[in-house]
Design a protein around this motif. Structure first.
Motif, PDB file in Angstrom:
ATOM      1  N   ASN A  38      -1.568  11.999  -7.876  1.00 21.94           N
ATOM      2  CA  ASN A  38      -0.666  13.162  -7.972  1.00 21.94           C
ATOM      3  C   ASN A  38      -0.211  13.600  -6.583  1.00 21.94           C
ATOM      4  O   ASN A  38      -0.222  14.780  -6.248  1.00 21.94           O
ATOM      5  CB  ASN A  38      -1.361  14.314  -8.693  1.00 21.94           C
ATOM      6  CG  ASN A  38      -2.672  14.725  -8.012  1.00 21.94           C
ATOM      7  OD1 ASN A  38      -3.227  13.957  -7.230  1.00 21.94           O
ATOM      8  ND2 ASN A  38      -3.152  15.920  -8.302  1.00 21.94           N
ATOM      9  N   LEU A  39       0.184  12.599  -5.764  1.00 21.08           N
ATOM     10  CA  LEU A  39       0.510  12.873  -4.367  1.00 21.08           C
ATOM     11  C   LEU A  39       1.658  13.851  -4.219  1.00 21.08           C
ATOM     12  O   LEU A  39       1.607  14.766  -3.389  1.00 21.08           O
ATOM     13  CB  LEU A  39       0.829  11.558  -3.644  1.00 21.08           C
ATOM     14  CG  LEU A  39       1.139  11.679  -2.150  1.00 21.08           C
ATOM     15  CD1 LEU A  39      -0.037  12.263  -1.393  1.00 21.08           C
ATOM     16  CD2 LEU A  39       1.512  10.312  -1.577  1.00 21.08           C
ATOM     17  N   GLU A  40       2.727  13.681  -5.010  1.00 27.18           N
ATOM     18  CA  GLU A  40       3.891  14.559  -4.848  1.00 27.18           C
ATOM     19  C   GLU A  40       3.520  16.017  -5.070  1.00 27.18           C
ATOM     20  O   GLU A  40       3.932  16.900  -4.322  1.00 27.18           O
ATOM     21  CB  GLU A  40       5.007  14.147  -5.806  1.00 27.18           C
ATOM     22  CG  GLU A  40       6.292  14.915  -5.564  1.00 27.18           C
ATOM     23  CD  GLU A  40       7.524  14.223  -6.145  1.00 27.18           C
ATOM     24  OE1 GLU A  40       8.619  14.791  -6.039  1.00 27.18           O
ATOM     25  OE2 GLU A  40       7.368  13.115  -6.703  1.00 27.18           O
ATOM     26  N   LYS A  41       2.716  16.270  -6.074  1.00 18.96           N
ATOM     27  CA  LYS A  41       2.274  17.635  -6.334  1.00 18.96           C
ATOM     28  C   LYS A  41       1.394  18.146  -5.197  1.00 18.96           C
ATOM     29  O   LYS A  41       1.481  19.309  -4.783  1.00 18.96           O
ATOM     30  CB  LYS A  41       1.500  17.689  -7.654  1.00 18.96           C
ATOM     31  CG  LYS A  41       1.030  19.089  -8.029  1.00 18.96           C
ATOM     32  CD  LYS A  41       0.291  19.073  -9.357  1.00 18.96           C
ATOM     33  CE  LYS A  41      -0.203  20.469  -9.718  1.00 18.96           C
ATOM     34  NZ  LYS A  41      -0.961  20.467 -10.992  1.00 18.96           N
ATOM     35  N   SER A  42       0.573  17.262  -4.668  1.00 18.05           N
ATOM     36  CA  SER A  42      -0.328  17.641  -3.570  1.00 18.05           C
ATOM     37  C   SER A  42       0.441  18.041  -2.319  1.00 18.05           C
ATOM     38  O   SER A  42       0.003  18.901  -1.552  1.00 18.05           O
ATOM     39  CB  SER A  42      -1.257  16.474  -3.236  1.00 18.05           C
ATOM     40  OG  SER A  42      -1.961  16.044  -4.370  1.00 18.05           O
ATOM     41  N   LEU A  43       1.594  17.411  -2.108  1.00 17.88           N
ATOM     42  CA  LEU A  43       2.379  17.677  -0.904  1.00 17.88           C
ATOM     43  C   LEU A  43       3.164  18.979  -0.985  1.00 17.88           C
ATOM     44  O   LEU A  43       3.688  19.450   0.029  1.00 17.88           O
ATOM     45  CB  LEU A  43       3.345  16.516  -0.650  1.00 17.88           C
ATOM     46  CG  LEU A  43       2.701  15.178  -0.279  1.00 17.88           C
ATOM     47  CD1 LEU A  43       3.740  14.069  -0.257  1.00 17.88           C
ATOM     48  CD2 LEU A  43       2.007  15.268   1.077  1.00 17.88           C
TER      49      LEU A  43
END
Length: 415
Positions: free
Chosen positions: A165-170
């Protein structure tokens, strides 16, 4: 288990018995025993003769008391110094072929996981000139087999963890002090391509934050993700080395030509590229082979297509040294003086100066004037003799790098 016993237990039972008998018969101190354990491990790593094949016991046994133990250590150190203070000879080194195992990949959530970190340069004292890179661990562990890699001592083998869930983490990070993010510290940035939406997530983030540089760093030949555009502040970089070092020490990675070809694909896909000639290795024939690396860069790219080129040498932490010596996958990366450098271990100053000055001299005037060259995690005193410039402090280095990177992206975007 302490480092001494871990190293002792890593040898075969027969080798342990021989070593222990030597220690007991000649009454070696623990410090002397550790020297011999490290030397024995190193010689196995190098695929060189065992210490028992060159120790001159006739000479040793003519001495009395402590002098016998001292002579044993001297003979072993003399043997190691002959190897470590001359360019490494890879013509006599034939490591076994390493087969790539099927990747064991685990998709994880970043909940409670620290994704961002700082450049691994020393924090205080300015023992190196640090660019203050922000690191992003979008993936952890690597399926390549570079002998010198520090990642192997940090993570369990054969399991690559990918943040799903990298995009959400960023979305929720504090960007107030961040301008340069690198993703190649805990894994190869392009090893998995965009199979887990890592590049898509970084691309969307880069589009929203045009003044933040996203740097991807790789030794891979994967290029299937260049079927779509990426924002200009995403910069694709490759670590380059000579054919000898790639063949003998950078197992399972792409060849030099494959890396250059992938960089060309990135450029053709309208992105800037960069190169890290790192880690440079002092071996027989290094001058000729590193010159060929430079020639390949200049043959395939113009200076306005390349954002940066960095130089660095083999450097090890104590943890990596212990890992190499206890696992002993054949390698000659430790066949160097191992001088302490900013809390780590590397070549001495004189060898580094010779290598950096030489490789920088191979580049054309046009490249020197238009590409940002820098030394990665190296002594600040090396900058002036090697690159003909220096910085008074880390902040000056960081500011100059930032101005160059953002200026180059702006100019490249306008073309």
């Amino acid at each position: 288990m302490d480092a001494f016993n871990e190293l002792l237990e890593s040898f075969s039972s027969s080798k342990r018995e021989k070593l222990q008998e030597l220690f007991d018969n000649y009454k070696l101190t623990k410090a002397q025993m550790l020297i011999l354990l490290k030397a024995s491990a190193d010689l196995e790593l190098f695929l060189e003769d065992d210490i028992f094949k060159f120790l001159d016991f006739e000479k040793i046994d003519k001495l009395q008391g402590k002098r016998r133990a001292q002579e044993i250590v001297k003979q072993v150190e003399d043997k190691l110094n002959l190897l470590k203070y001359t360019p490494t000879d890879y013509s006599t080194f034939y490591p076994p072929v390493i087969r790539r195992k099927k990747d064991n990949i685990e998709v994880i959530s970043n909940d409670g996981l620290k994704l961002f970190g700082k450049c691994p340069c020393p924090v205080d004292g300015e023992k190196t000139r640090c660019c203050k890179l922000t690191t992003l661990d979008a993936a952890m562990q690597c399926s390549f087999g570079c002998a010198y890699c520090s990642v192997q001592s940090f993570y369990s083998q054969n399991k690559i963890k990918v943040v799903g869930n990298l995009e959400k983490s960023l979305e929720n990070i504090d960007l107030s002090t961040i301008w340069h993010i690198g993703t190649g510290q805990a894994s190869d940035s392009l090893l998995l391509g965009d199979s887990y939406n890592t590049l898509t997530s970084l691309s969307n983030f880069a589009k929203k934050h045009e003044n933040i540089v996203i740097e991807l760093k790789s030794k891979s030949s994967r290029h299937d993700f260049f079927d779509k555009p990426y924002p200009p502040n995403m910069v694709f970089t490759w670590s380059l080395n000579t054919p000898t070092i790639i063949e003998k020490e950078e197992h399972l990675t792409a060849s030099l030509d494959e890396r250059i070809n992938c960089a060309r694909l990135a450029r053709d896909n309208k992105n800037l590229v960069g190169f890290h000639i790192h880690p440079m290795v002092y071996f027989k024939g290094w001058e000729k082979e590193y010159k060929e690396v430079v020639e390949k860069i200049e043959e395939n790219f113009s200076p306005n297509e390349v954002m940066m080129i960095s130089f660095g040498t083999l450097t090890f932490t104590k943890a990596v040294l212990q890992h190499l010596r206890t696992h002993r996958t054949p390698s000659r990366v430790l066949e160097i003086p191992l001088v302490e450098a900013a809390g780590k271990y590397s070549y001495n100053y004189e060898i580094k100066e010779e290598m950096f000055k030489t490789i920088y001299s191979y580049f054309s005037k046009e490249f020197k004037q238009n590409v940002f060259f820098y030394l990665c995690m190296e002594d600040p005193k090396l900058w002036m003799p090697c690159l003909n410039r220096e910085y008074n402090c880390d902040k000056d280095f960081e500011t100059d790098m930032r101005n160059h990177y953002l200026g180059k992206i702006k100019a490249f975007k306008g073309n």
